[in-house]
Design a protein around this motif. Structure first.
Motif, PDB file in Angstrom:
ATOM      1  N   ASP A 370       0.816  -1.226   0.000  1.00  0.00           N
ATOM      2  CA  ASP A 370       0.000   0.000   0.000  1.00  0.00           C
ATOM      3  C   ASP A 370       0.842   1.265   0.000  1.00  0.00           C
ATOM      4  O   ASP A 370       0.364   2.334  -0.407  1.00  0.00           O
ATOM      5  CB  ASP A 370      -0.925   0.021   1.225  1.00  0.00           C
ATOM      6  N   GLU A 371       2.068   1.167   0.462  1.00  0.00           N
ATOM      7  CA  GLU A 371       2.899   2.358   0.626  1.00  0.00           C
ATOM      8  C   GLU A 371       3.659   2.754  -0.642  1.00  0.00           C
ATOM      9  O   GLU A 371       4.302   3.788  -0.680  1.00  0.00           O
ATOM     10  CB  GLU A 371       3.905   2.138   1.762  1.00  0.00           C
ATOM     11  N   TYR A 372       3.583   1.937  -1.671  1.00  0.00           N
ATOM     12  CA  TYR A 372       4.314   2.245  -2.901  1.00  0.00           C
ATOM     13  C   TYR A 372       3.747   3.513  -3.534  1.00  0.00           C
ATOM     14  O   TYR A 372       2.546   3.627  -3.772  1.00  0.00           O
ATOM     15  CB  TYR A 372       4.207   1.075  -3.878  1.00  0.00           C
ATOM     16  N   ASN A 373       4.630   4.474  -3.797  1.00  0.00           N
ATOM     17  CA  ASN A 373       4.217   5.761  -4.352  1.00  0.00           C
ATOM     18  C   ASN A 373       4.403   5.744  -5.874  1.00  0.00           C
ATOM     19  O   ASN A 373       5.506   5.915  -6.387  1.00  0.00           O
ATOM     20  CB  ASN A 373       5.040   6.893  -3.726  1.00  0.00           C
ATOM     21  N   PHE A 374       3.318   5.563  -6.605  1.00  0.00           N
ATOM     22  CA  PHE A 374       3.395   5.423  -8.055  1.00  0.00           C
ATOM     23  C   PHE A 374       3.607   6.759  -8.760  1.00  0.00           C
ATOM     24  O   PHE A 374       4.182   6.805  -9.848  1.00  0.00           O
ATOM     25  CB  PHE A 374       2.120   4.757  -8.590  1.00  0.00           C
ATOM     26  N   GLU A 375       3.161   7.843  -8.159  1.00  0.00           N
ATOM     27  CA  GLU A 375       3.253   9.152  -8.806  1.00  0.00           C
ATOM     28  C   GLU A 375       4.587   9.838  -8.556  1.00  0.00           C
ATOM     29  O   GLU A 375       5.015  10.682  -9.322  1.00  0.00           O
ATOM     30  CB  GLU A 375       2.098  10.046  -8.333  1.00  0.00           C
ATOM     31  N   ASN A 376       5.235   9.475  -7.448  1.00  0.00           N
ATOM     32  CA  ASN A 376       6.515  10.115  -7.120  1.00  0.00           C
ATOM     33  C   ASN A 376       7.479   9.047  -6.595  1.00  0.00           C
ATOM     34  O   ASN A 376       7.763   8.960  -5.411  1.00  0.00           O
ATOM     35  CB  ASN A 376       6.296  11.212  -6.076  1.00  0.00           C
ATOM     36  N   GLU A 377       7.976   8.255  -7.508  1.00  0.00           N
ATOM     37  CA  GLU A 377       8.809   7.106  -7.123  1.00  0.00           C
ATOM     38  C   GLU A 377      10.169   7.571  -6.620  1.00  0.00           C
ATOM     39  O   GLU A 377      10.869   8.317  -7.291  1.00  0.00           O
ATOM     40  CB  GLU A 377       8.968   6.159  -8.314  1.00  0.00           C
ATOM     41  N   GLY A 378      10.523   7.102  -5.421  1.00  0.00           N
ATOM     42  CA  GLY A 378      11.797   7.460  -4.815  1.00  0.00           C
ATOM     43  C   GLY A 378      12.702   6.258  -4.671  1.00  0.00           C
ATOM     44  O   GLY A 378      12.584   5.260  -5.398  1.00  0.00           O
ATOM     45  N   GLU A 379      13.595   6.335  -3.694  1.00  0.00           N
ATOM     46  CA  GLU A 379      14.593   5.275  -3.509  1.00  0.00           C
ATOM     47  C   GLU A 379      13.950   3.947  -3.124  1.00  0.00           C
ATOM     48  O   GLU A 379      14.340   2.897  -3.640  1.00  0.00           O
ATOM     49  CB  GLU A 379      15.588   5.707  -2.428  1.00  0.00           C
ATOM     50  N   ASP A 380      12.973   3.991  -2.231  1.00  0.00           N
ATOM     51  CA  ASP A 380      12.311   2.749  -1.810  1.00  0.00           C
ATOM     52  C   ASP A 380      11.632   2.073  -2.990  1.00  0.00           C
ATOM     53  O   ASP A 380      11.687   0.843  -3.134  1.00  0.00           O
ATOM     54  CB  ASP A 380      11.274   3.041  -0.716  1.00  0.00           C
ATOM     55  N   GLU A 381      10.993   2.875  -3.817  1.00  0.00           N
ATOM     56  CA  GLU A 381      10.308   2.314  -4.982  1.00  0.00           C
ATOM     57  C   GLU A 381      11.316   1.716  -5.969  1.00  0.00           C
ATOM     58  O   GLU A 381      11.098   0.641  -6.533  1.00  0.00           O
ATOM     59  CB  GLU A 381       9.476   3.406  -5.674  1.00  0.00           C
ATOM     60  N   ALA A 382      12.430   2.405  -6.142  1.00  0.00           N
ATOM     61  CA  ALA A 382      13.474   1.895  -7.050  1.00  0.00           C
ATOM     62  C   ALA A 382      14.030   0.566  -6.544  1.00  0.00           C
ATOM     63  O   ALA A 382      14.307  -0.357  -7.335  1.00  0.00           O
ATOM     64  CB  ALA A 382      14.598   2.920  -7.182  1.00  0.00           C
ATOM     65  N   MET A 383      14.184   0.459  -5.225  1.00  0.00           N
ATOM     66  CA  MET A 383      14.682  -0.799  -4.648  1.00  0.00           C
ATOM     67  C   MET A 383      13.694  -1.935  -4.870  1.00  0.00           C
ATOM     68  O   MET A 383      14.088  -3.067  -5.151  1.00  0.00           O
ATOM     69  CB  MET A 383      14.950  -0.607  -3.155  1.00  0.00           C
ATOM     70  N   PHE A 384      12.387  -1.625  -4.775  1.00  0.00           N
ATOM     71  CA  PHE A 384      11.399  -2.676  -5.003  1.00  0.00           C
ATOM     72  C   PHE A 384      11.397  -3.114  -6.468  1.00  0.00           C
ATOM     73  O   PHE A 384      11.240  -4.303  -6.774  1.00  0.00           O
ATOM     74  CB  PHE A 384       9.998  -2.196  -4.598  1.00  0.00           C
ATOM     75  N   VAL A 385      11.592  -2.165  -7.375  1.00  0.00           N
ATOM     76  CA  VAL A 385      11.668  -2.513  -8.800  1.00  0.00           C
ATOM     77  C   VAL A 385      12.835  -3.473  -9.049  1.00  0.00           C
ATOM     78  O   VAL A 385      12.714  -4.463  -9.773  1.00  0.00           O
ATOM     79  CB  VAL A 385      11.811  -1.240  -9.662  1.00  0.00           C
ATOM     80  N   GLU A 386      13.984  -3.185  -8.421  1.00  0.00           N
ATOM     81  CA  GLU A 386      15.142  -4.070  -8.563  1.00  0.00           C
ATOM     82  C   GLU A 386      14.871  -5.436  -7.931  1.00  0.00           C
ATOM     83  O   GLU A 386      15.261  -6.477  -8.469  1.00  0.00           O
ATOM     84  CB  GLU A 386      16.377  -3.431  -7.912  1.00  0.00           C
ATOM     85  N   TYR A 387      14.196  -5.418  -6.787  1.00  0.00           N
ATOM     86  CA  TYR A 387      13.831  -6.668  -6.109  1.00  0.00           C
ATOM     87  C   TYR A 387      12.921  -7.514  -6.997  1.00  0.00           C
ATOM     88  O   TYR A 387      13.088  -8.726  -7.121  1.00  0.00           O
ATOM     89  CB  TYR A 387      13.145  -6.332  -4.785  1.00  0.00           C
ATOM     90  N   ARG A 388      11.995  -6.854  -7.682  1.00  0.00           N
ATOM     91  CA  ARG A 388      11.102  -7.568  -8.606  1.00  0.00           C
ATOM     92  C   ARG A 388      11.881  -8.241  -9.738  1.00  0.00           C
ATOM     93  O   ARG A 388      11.516  -9.322 -10.194  1.00  0.00           O
ATOM     94  CB  ARG A 388      10.094  -6.579  -9.209  1.00  0.00           C
ATOM     95  N   LYS A 389      12.928  -7.566 -10.186  1.00  0.00           N
ATOM     96  CA  LYS A 389      13.752  -8.157 -11.258  1.00  0.00           C
ATOM     97  C   LYS A 389      14.401  -9.459 -10.794  1.00  0.00           C
ATOM     98  O   LYS A 389      14.511 -10.426 -11.553  1.00  0.00           O
ATOM     99  CB  LYS A 389      14.824  -7.165 -11.705  1.00  0.00           C
ATOM    100  N   GLN A 390      14.833  -9.477  -9.522  1.00  0.00           N
ATOM    101  CA  GLN A 390      15.432 -10.700  -8.980  1.00  0.00           C
ATOM    102  C   GLN A 390      14.391 -11.807  -8.873  1.00  0.00           C
ATOM    103  O   GLN A 390      14.670 -12.980  -9.146  1.00  0.00           O
ATOM    104  CB  GLN A 390      16.050 -10.407  -7.605  1.00  0.00           C
ATOM    105  N   LEU A 391      13.179 -11.449  -8.469  1.00  0.00           N
ATOM    106  CA  LEU A 391      12.101 -12.435  -8.395  1.00  0.00           C
ATOM    107  C   LEU A 391      11.774 -12.987  -9.779  1.00  0.00           C
ATOM    108  O   LEU A 391      11.468 -14.171  -9.931  1.00  0.00           O
ATOM    109  CB  LEU A 391      10.849 -11.800  -7.784  1.00  0.00           C
ATOM    110  N   LYS A 392      11.851 -12.131 -10.778  1.00  0.00           N
ATOM    111  CA  LYS A 392      11.588 -12.592 -12.149  1.00  0.00           C
ATOM    112  C   LYS A 392      12.601 -13.652 -12.578  1.00  0.00           C
ATOM    113  O   LYS A 392      12.256 -14.617 -13.276  1.00  0.00           O
ATOM    114  CB  LYS A 392      11.639 -11.403 -13.102  1.00  0.00           C
ATOM    115  N   LEU A 393      13.865 -13.471 -12.159  1.00  0.00           N
ATOM    116  CA  LEU A 393      14.888 -14.475 -12.475  1.00  0.00           C
ATOM    117  C   LEU A 393      14.514 -15.824 -11.869  1.00  0.00           C
ATOM    118  O   LEU A 393      14.734 -16.882 -12.483  1.00  0.00           O
ATOM    119  CB  LEU A 393      16.253 -14.029 -11.955  1.00  0.00           C
ATOM    120  N   LEU A 394      13.967 -15.788 -10.665  1.00  0.00           N
ATOM    121  CA  LEU A 394      13.505 -17.036 -10.041  1.00  0.00           C
ATOM    122  C   LEU A 394      12.379 -17.656 -10.851  1.00  0.00           C
ATOM    123  O   LEU A 394      12.332 -18.874 -11.047  1.00  0.00           O
ATOM    124  CB  LEU A 394      13.011 -16.769  -8.612  1.00  0.00           C
TER     125      LEU A 394
END
Length: 953
Positions: A370-394
């Motif tokens: 719920d806390e993901y900020n779609f309109e103003n993506e910051g460092e936390d959002e960027a980290m989650f995007v990278e985390y998603r990429k790792q999950l995709k590899l799995l």
């Protein structure tokens, strides 16, 4: 300092007696608190000229500095950065003196430090500084140190002389301070972790050390560092069987101590470190298993596999943990475990269950919170995007292990979610569509040209895509769901070839409030690009809707700058994609040429009309900021017209589509802007690009516009303007050749003189930008000459008059020899070869043969003799190759006369040895030009054959 003692060190007295006295006194000075001052004073005032006395004083100072500084810093409460800098200095002293002058370095340091907290602190900092200088592979060490093996020698010596003592000191520090000073204890644990990679593991991996580390795991302020230390122990390279035993024994102790009860642990920072430890243990076991399988030791491999299997429940708990950092740290083990399963011929029921559990965990963890900020993506959002990429590899790895399982699971989740999207939170809907999107790469055989290859998979995908486009989920009021919808329909564009009846629904979604007119600029922007891709891929199926689509796009393509301060729906870059899509629809339609022309005119006429209005406004505008806005708008108008032309192809040319006159009108509209004295750089740049496109699209119909355009672009230009103008002339020359010969003869010398004038302008010595602009202009100039000569239009240069021809050819020779720019040198030798080929024969240009021998031949020798001619550089090697071609061409055009000149005149004048001359001429006369090129490279005679280095010019 007693004068007699110092004098006794000098030559000329009883050496034996003096040596004994000096050594005795030196020992006294070592324990004296202030004797060093006398030595310092003697050196500072120059009291003694004897070198032996000076050396003695320096030795005293050296000894005092080493110990007094350490004592001082280890006692005084210095700031951290001071202690770190002191540690670094001691580490550098250690590297230079340990092997020769100070073998007792550690023993001396330990004797001073004792168990005094500040002394221990500095001692530990010194050890970490030594690790950074000698061991740490993440730090780049100088090639000299690496080459001579100093670091290796230091480590070998330490292993022999002091490592057991250091380890004992660590144990004593840990034992002494574990309850009273957590900072020192953590420092010591870091030291143990750093050094364990290259010392005897048995010194650390023993009962007393491991028990202490495990006890630290139960202390809140120590356990994170203890975790890291245990991980370093686990990561140490060793025999696979021994590694398995080590990991298993550690796991047994940790499990018994209750550390595997993840659900009871609330400290997420500790769990993140613990997750790394479990990941390291798991990956170490996988490495051991791989090695044992390669060795054919199947018994131990099977035992190791069982050990891996036993860690999977813990791995899954960590993978699915709500904290993403904890989950991220275990992904490596998950990935490696799946790789192991991929290599097994048959999976057990438990292993299949594990695969499914990993897959479900991945699906869960892909979900936004719920806390993901779609309109103003910051460092936390960027980290989650990278985390998603790792999950995709799995997910991709799961597909390799069990594609059927993955497909079935995605179908189940997708269908259940999309059928009920109206009652579900956005994150569930988004991740369901995301999973469908991910199948495109996870199961590549189901995508692209193979969309219907496998009946089962194709049917499953087709059903999911059918549900996606018919469910109405594109109406979901959340940007993440909307974007995922459009991304997925474009990824699976081949689905619409199978079921084209769904194209209108998707087109409408693109064109209305869900896509190009969405309230979010982010959605509108991304949709513009995706719409262009969708149209390019499926335009054959859109013929019935073309005019409707163009009408709906019309208001999105307005050019006028925002007069009322309100931003347009689409940015200029977004509009480029829409113009391109519109062009693709028109050009590839089934309409007759007359209708295509009408549609293209309807598309571009508003651009032309607005261009004229805005250009008039610019000409009368006084405000610079407003001028820049208008020029930018004009530039985009030209860019939009250029972008529509990308739709044409060899099968659908501008002429075949009846659109020539439309683009000629664009030229007539745009070219007057070249005479505008305001914002020249912006306007010229756009129009140049448009001309490049029109040369391709309109072919010879563009030629009448070139002289006027060139005249304007050569007025009041800078080096960069010229540099960017020349490629346009090159394109015209290469494409039309003799058709443009009269124009080239007319423009040739004005262009060349403009270049000469620009290159001769003085610039400040340190102005790197100006120097680079000149270098690039020089390259462009030579590229222009190469194009003219290479297009068979030697008369263009030949008709410029003797004086001009000579000046031009001299600049080519200068470019080949004098400028340390191998790219330009290569081009110059190509031009010289071409000129020799055109004019160097028996019936060539009068006087050119003499010019060849006097200037071109020497250039071929002088260029490689330059110190800047670096044959380790790839471009320079290419320049040498073209130099060889030039000499070869001269020989081919002049025959034996060339050989005679080299043998009897030129090479002897350079004092080249006769045998080298003979060797060189034989290589030059070989029929295969590669022989001569290779001779120059291998013999490298330019740098080795001459006994006299000759300077040119």
């Amino acid at each position: 300092v007693p004068k007699g003692v110092l004098l006794g060190v000098s030559v000329g007295v009883d050496l034996t007696m003096a040596l004994r006295t000096a050594l005795a006194y030196f020992e006294e000075l070592k324990i004296s608190q202030d004797a060093w001052q006398g030595c310092a004073e003697a050196l500072a005032k120059g009291l003694y000229s004897d070198d032996h006395v000076k050396f003695f004083c320096f030795q005293v100072l050296e000894h005092q500095i080493k110990f007094n500084v350490f004592k001082l810093i280890s006692v005084q409460p210095e700031k951290t950065f001071i202690r770190n800098k002191a540690a670094q200095v001691f580490a550098l002293v250690f590297i230079t003196e340990y092997l020769t002058k100070w073998p007792k370095f550690f023993f001396d340091i330990l004797s001073v430090a004792g168990l005094n907290p500040r002394g221990v602190d500095l001692y530990l900092r010194i050890l970490m500084a030594i690790d950074a200088e000698v061991v740490d592979r993440d730090i780049v060490h100088s090639s000299e140190v690496m080459f001579c093996g100093l670091n290796t020698l230091i480590k070998d010596t330490m292993r022999e002389q002091c490592i057991p003592n250091l380890v004992e000191s660590w144990y004593q520090i840990l034992h002494t301070y574990q309850h009273s000073n957590s900072e020192l204890t953590c420092q010591c644990l870091e030291v143990v972790g750093a050094f364990v990679s290259w010392i005897d593991l048995n010194l650390i991996a023993n009962e007393r050390f491991v028990n202490m580390l495990l006890s630290h795991m139960s202390v809140e302020v120590l356990r994170e560092e203890a975790c890291d230390c245990l991980l370093e122990i686990i990561n140490k390279g060793m025999d696979p069987v021994d590694k398995t035993k080590l990991v298993e024994s550690l796991c047994q102790v940790l499990q018994t101590a209750g550390f595997f009860n993840i659900e009871q642990e609330e400290d997420v920072d500790f769990l993140a470190r613990f997750s790394k430890l479990v990941n390291g243990m798991g990956q170490s076991l996988v490495i051991s298993w791989t090695k044992l399988v390669k060795l054919g030791d199947m018994k131990n491999a099977q035992e190791t596999l069982q050990a891996i299997q036993a860690k999977v429940p813990l791995m899954l708990q960590l993978l699915v943990h709500e904290d993403d950092d904890i989950s991220l740290n275990i992904i490596g083990f998950c990935y490696d475990y799946l790789h192991v399963l991929k290599q097994l011929s048959v999976l057990t029921d438990q292993q299949k269950t594990n695969v499914e559990a990993i897959m479900l965990a991945v699906m869960k963890k892909l979900t936004y919170d719920d806390e993901y900020n779609f309109e103003n993506e910051g460092e936390d959002e960027a980290m989650f995007v990278e985390y998603r990429k790792q999950l995709k590899l799995l997910l991709d790895r799961i597909a390799q292990v069990s594609p059927e399982l993955l497909l079935e699971a995605v179908c189940r989740v997708f269908n259940a979610t999309v059928q009920n999207w109206q009652s579900l939170p956005f994150m569930e809907v988004e991740v369901a569509i995301r999973l469908l999107y991910m199948l495109g790469e996870a199961l590549p055989s189901t995508h692209g040209a193979h969309f219907s290859g496998d009946v089962t998979k194709a049917t499953a995908l087709q059903e999911m895509m059918r549900l996606l486009v018919n469910s109405g989920v594109s109406e979901y009021q959340h940007t993440s769901v909307t974007l995922e919808f459009f991304e997925t329909v474009v990824r699976y564009d081949k689905y619409f070839i199978v079921e084209p009846q769904h194209i209108p629904n998707v087109l409408m979604a693109f064109l209305d409030h869900r896509g190009l007119r969405h309230t979010s600029p982010k959605v509108r922007s991304r949709t513009s690009y995706l719409f262009s891709r969708f149209v390019k891929s499926l335009h054959k199926f859109m013929n019935a809707y073309i005019e409707d689509i163009l009408n709906r796009l019309q208001d999105l393509l307005e050019l006028s700058p925002p007069e009322n301060g309100l931003p347009a729906l689409l940015t200029r870059d977004d509009q480029l994609f829409i113009f391109e899509a519109a062009g693709v629809l028109i050009v590839n339609s089934e309409y007759p040429a007359e209708r295509k022309q009408a549609l293209m005119r309807n598309l571009l006429a508003p651009l032309m009309d607005n261009f004229k209005i805005l250009l008039n406004k610019l000409l009368g505008e006084q405000d610079e900021e407003r001028q820049a806005t208008l020029a930018d708008c004009l530039n985009h108008a030209v860019g939009f017209a250029s972008r529509t032309s990308k739709a044409f192809s060899n099968k659908q040319t501008v002429r075949q589509c009846g659109c020539s006159e439309v683009y000629l009108d664009c030229l007539r509209t745009f070219l007057p802007a070249l005479s505008c004295h305001l914002q020249k750089e912006v306007l010229r740049s756009g129009i140049r690009t448009f001309l490049h496109r029109m040369i391709i699209c309109l072919e010879e119909e563009v030629l009448p516009f070139i002289p006027t355009a060139s005249e304007h672009m050569l007025k009041d230009c800078e080096a960069k303007d010229l540099q960017e103008f020349i490629p346009l002339i090159n394109q015209i020359t290469a494409k039309f050749k003799t058709q443009v010969s009269p124009f080239l003869q007319q423009i040739f010398m004005p262009l060349v003189q403009a270049i000469f004038e620009m290159l001769s302008r003085p610039a400040e010595e340190n102005d790197q930008t100006a120097a680079m602009d000149k270098q690039m202009l020089r390259r462009s100039y030579f590229a222009f000459l190469q194009t003219v000569a290479g297009s068979g239009m030697n008369e263009v240069i030949g008709n410029q008059g003797v004086e001009n021809i000579e000046r031009i050819v001299f600049t080519i020779i200068q470019g080949a020899v004098d400028f340390p720019d191998p790219i330009a040198q290569k081009t110059c030798f190509i031009i010289l070869s071409k000129l020799v080929e055109l004019w160097g024969g028996k019936d060539g240009l009068v006087g050119f043969a003499d010019f060849t021998y006097k200037h071109i031949v020497p250039a071929c020798f002088m260029a490689p003799l330059k110190p800047t001619f670096d044959l380790s550089d790839a471009q320079t090697v290419l320049a040498l190759s073209e130099c060889a071609v030039t000499l070869k061409t001269i020989h081919l055009k002049r025959g034996p006369e060339c050989i005679q000149y080299l043998q009897q005149e030129y090479l002897p004048s350079l004092q080249v040895a006769p045998e080298i001359i003979q060797e060189f001429c034989q290589a030059l006369q070989q029929p295969d030009s590669k022989v001569f090129k290779n001779y120059l490279k291998v013999r490298n005679y330019f740098l080795s054959a001459f006994c006299t280095v000759v300077k040119f010019g």
